[in-house]
Structures are given as structure tokens and as C-alpha cells.
Write a protein that holds these residues in place. Structure first.
Motif, short mmCIF file in Angstrom:
data_model
loop_
_atom_site.label_atom_id
_atom_site.label_comp_id
_atom_site.label_asym_id
_atom_site.label_seq_id
_atom_site.Cartn_x
_atom_site.Cartn_y
_atom_site.Cartn_z
N GLY A 122 19.18 -10.73 5.88
CA GLY A 122 20.07 -9.65 5.71
C GLY A 122 20.19 -9.02 4.37
N PHE A 123 20.50 -10.15 3.43
CA PHE A 123 20.98 -9.82 2.16
C PHE A 123 19.70 -9.35 1.44
N LEU A 124 18.85 -9.99 1.55
CA LEU A 124 17.40 -9.47 0.97
C LEU A 124 16.91 -8.10 1.45
N GLY A 125 17.24 -7.94 2.78
CA GLY A 125 16.75 -6.57 3.41
C GLY A 125 17.86 -5.56 2.74
N ALA A 126 19.11 -5.98 2.64
CA ALA A 126 20.11 -4.93 2.06
C ALA A 126 19.67 -4.63 0.57
N GLY A 127 18.93 -5.46 -0.20
CA GLY A 127 18.68 -5.15 -1.51
C GLY A 127 17.46 -3.97 -1.52
N VAL A 128 16.52 -3.99 -0.40
CA VAL A 128 15.58 -2.76 -0.50
C VAL A 128 15.94 -1.43 0.00
N ILE A 129 17.09 -1.59 0.55
CA ILE A 129 17.87 -0.16 1.34
C ILE A 129 18.43 0.40 0.03
N ALA A 172 13.02 -3.09 5.02
CA ALA A 172 14.25 -4.11 5.43
C ALA A 172 13.93 -4.70 6.82
N ALA A 173 13.34 -3.92 7.75
CA ALA A 173 13.15 -4.35 9.05
C ALA A 173 11.76 -5.17 8.86
N ASN A 174 11.02 -4.93 8.18
CA ASN A 174 9.85 -5.58 8.14
C ASN A 174 9.81 -6.98 7.43
N LEU A 175 11.07 -6.90 6.52
CA LEU A 175 11.39 -8.19 5.86
C LEU A 175 12.01 -9.01 6.92
N TRP A 176 12.96 -8.47 7.91
CA TRP A 176 13.64 -9.32 8.86
C TRP A 176 12.46 -9.93 9.71
N ARG A 205 16.55 5.35 2.10
CA ARG A 205 15.26 5.05 2.00
C ARG A 205 15.27 2.97 2.18
N GLY A 206 13.95 2.77 2.49
CA GLY A 206 14.09 1.32 2.65
C GLY A 206 14.36 0.52 3.99
N LEU A 207 14.53 1.33 4.98
CA LEU A 207 15.06 0.92 6.26
C LEU A 207 13.70 0.19 6.90
N THR A 208 12.49 0.74 6.82
CA THR A 208 11.43 0.06 7.36
C THR A 208 11.08 -1.16 6.86
N ALA A 231 0.85 -1.30 -0.05
CA ALA A 231 -0.02 0.16 0.16
C ALA A 231 0.99 1.42 0.04
N ARG A 232 2.00 1.17 0.51
CA ARG A 232 2.87 2.42 0.42
C ARG A 232 3.85 2.22 -0.65
N ASN A 233 3.46 1.30 -1.64
CA ASN A 233 4.22 1.18 -3.08
C ASN A 233 5.96 1.07 -2.73
N GLN A 234 6.13 0.00 -2.02
CA GLN A 234 7.49 -0.15 -1.67
C GLN A 234 8.23 -1.28 -2.35
N ALA A 235 9.34 -1.41 -2.87
CA ALA A 235 9.93 -2.48 -3.53
C ALA A 235 9.55 -3.95 -2.99
#
Length: 169
Positions: free
Chosen positions: A72-79, A92-96, A87-90, A16-20
Motif C-alpha cells: 500500500g505504501f508503494l501504491g500510494a507513491g504512484v497516486i 497502484a491497483a496493478n502493483l497491489w 492519477r495513478g489509481l490503476t 507502454a502507458r508511460n506510467q511511473a
């Protein structure tokens, strides 16, 4: 099934927030973490039933710890870095966190998984206005503008336009 549904619930908010990393990514992370956990648990059961070569042992925590590291590698890909802004820290944390929900479902800790998703959704949705009050600069916390403020980090929100500085090096 519960891991898929709960991971999807977390992904809907990001979508809904149009995140990657949105609905499908979060669903797959939770389902994958659950499958790794179940595989680990059932491997221990198989070895306990005598299907193991002599002296073979298993430790179910090893797969869980590798899921935590691997996510962590997947999360790093969205930061993403856009000039001075990050951008993308939230997301990445949500994926974790989504991986932890999958692990909990795999271990049969269904209430813990459901409560974790509820608290995460509260954090993502209810705390957004609080964040805006605490740091009201334009564009922060999902606000819309064409370029991040110079020298500031942005928790999340849609990626800004492509420019040379935003590309990974």
C-alpha cells in the motif's frame, strides 16, 4: 522465475502507458513478494525439522499479510493529485495485484498466478475502450491533453505537466 515473468507482463502494459511504475517496478514487486513468501514457507520447514529453539512457532500467513499492507505504501507513491484530478489509481491497483501474483508463485500456486495475470491484462487492455465509452470526457482513461478536466478523477494515463497544485504537501 515465474513471478518475475508474470510481474513483468503486468509491468509492460503500464510501461507502454508511460506510467511511473512500469516494467521494472512491477517485476521487482512480484519477485520481492515471491521471495518473502518463500522465506516464510522455508522458515516453517526449518522449524519443523528441529532447527527451532524450544517453543518457537511460525505462521506463514504473517509475512503474506505484511506484504499486502506494505505494498500500500508503494501504491500510494504512484497516486498523484493534479488539482482536483487524481492519477495513478490503476497503476497502484496493478502493483497491489502484482504482489499477489508474487505471493501465489511463492506458494506454488502457478496456475492461479498465471490466470490472475491473464485476467488483469484483459482488464487493463480490453476494458479500456469500454471505459472510454462509459465516460467519454477528453483525457480520461489514458487520453492525451494538457490539463485534467476540472473536478474530475482520471483513472490513469500519463502525468500532466508539473504545476504547483500537483506537488505533494
Amino acid at each position: 522465475m515465474l513471478a518475475t515473468l508474470l510481474g513483468g507482463a503486468l509491468g509492460v502494459e503500464r510501461e507502454a502507458r508511460n506510467q511511473a511504475a512500469g516494467l521494472r517496478t512491477h517485476t521487482l514487486v512480484s519477485l520481492g513478494a515471491c521471495c518473502f513468501t518463500l522465506s516464510s514457507v522455508y522458515t516453517e520447514e526449518l522449524l519443523r525439522m528441529g532447527a527451532n529453539p524450544s517453543g518457537t512457532q511460525t505462521d506463514i500467513s504473517r509475512i503474506a499479510s505484511q506484504v499486502v499492507v506494505g505494498i500500500g505504501f508503494l501504491g500510494a507513491g504512484v497516486i498523484l493529485r493534479h488539482g482536483e484530478a487524481v492519477r495513478g489509481l490503476t497503476t497502484a491497483a496493478n502493483l497491489w495485484l502484482t504482489a499477489s501474483v508474487g505471493l501465489a508463485c511463492g506458494l506454488g500456486l502457478y496456475l492461479a498466478a498465471a490466470v490472475t495475470v491473464a485476467l488483469a491484462l484483459l482488464s487493463l487492455v480490453v476494458l479500456r475502450p469500454v471505459s472510454r465509452i462509459l465516460s467519454p470526457e477528453e483525457g480520461r482513461h489514458g487520453g492525451r491533453h494538457s490539463k485534467p478536466p476540472e473536478g474530475r478523477n482520471s483513472e490513469d494515463g500519463p502525468p500532466t505537466g508539473e504545476d504547483e497544485e500537483s506537488r505533494p504537501r
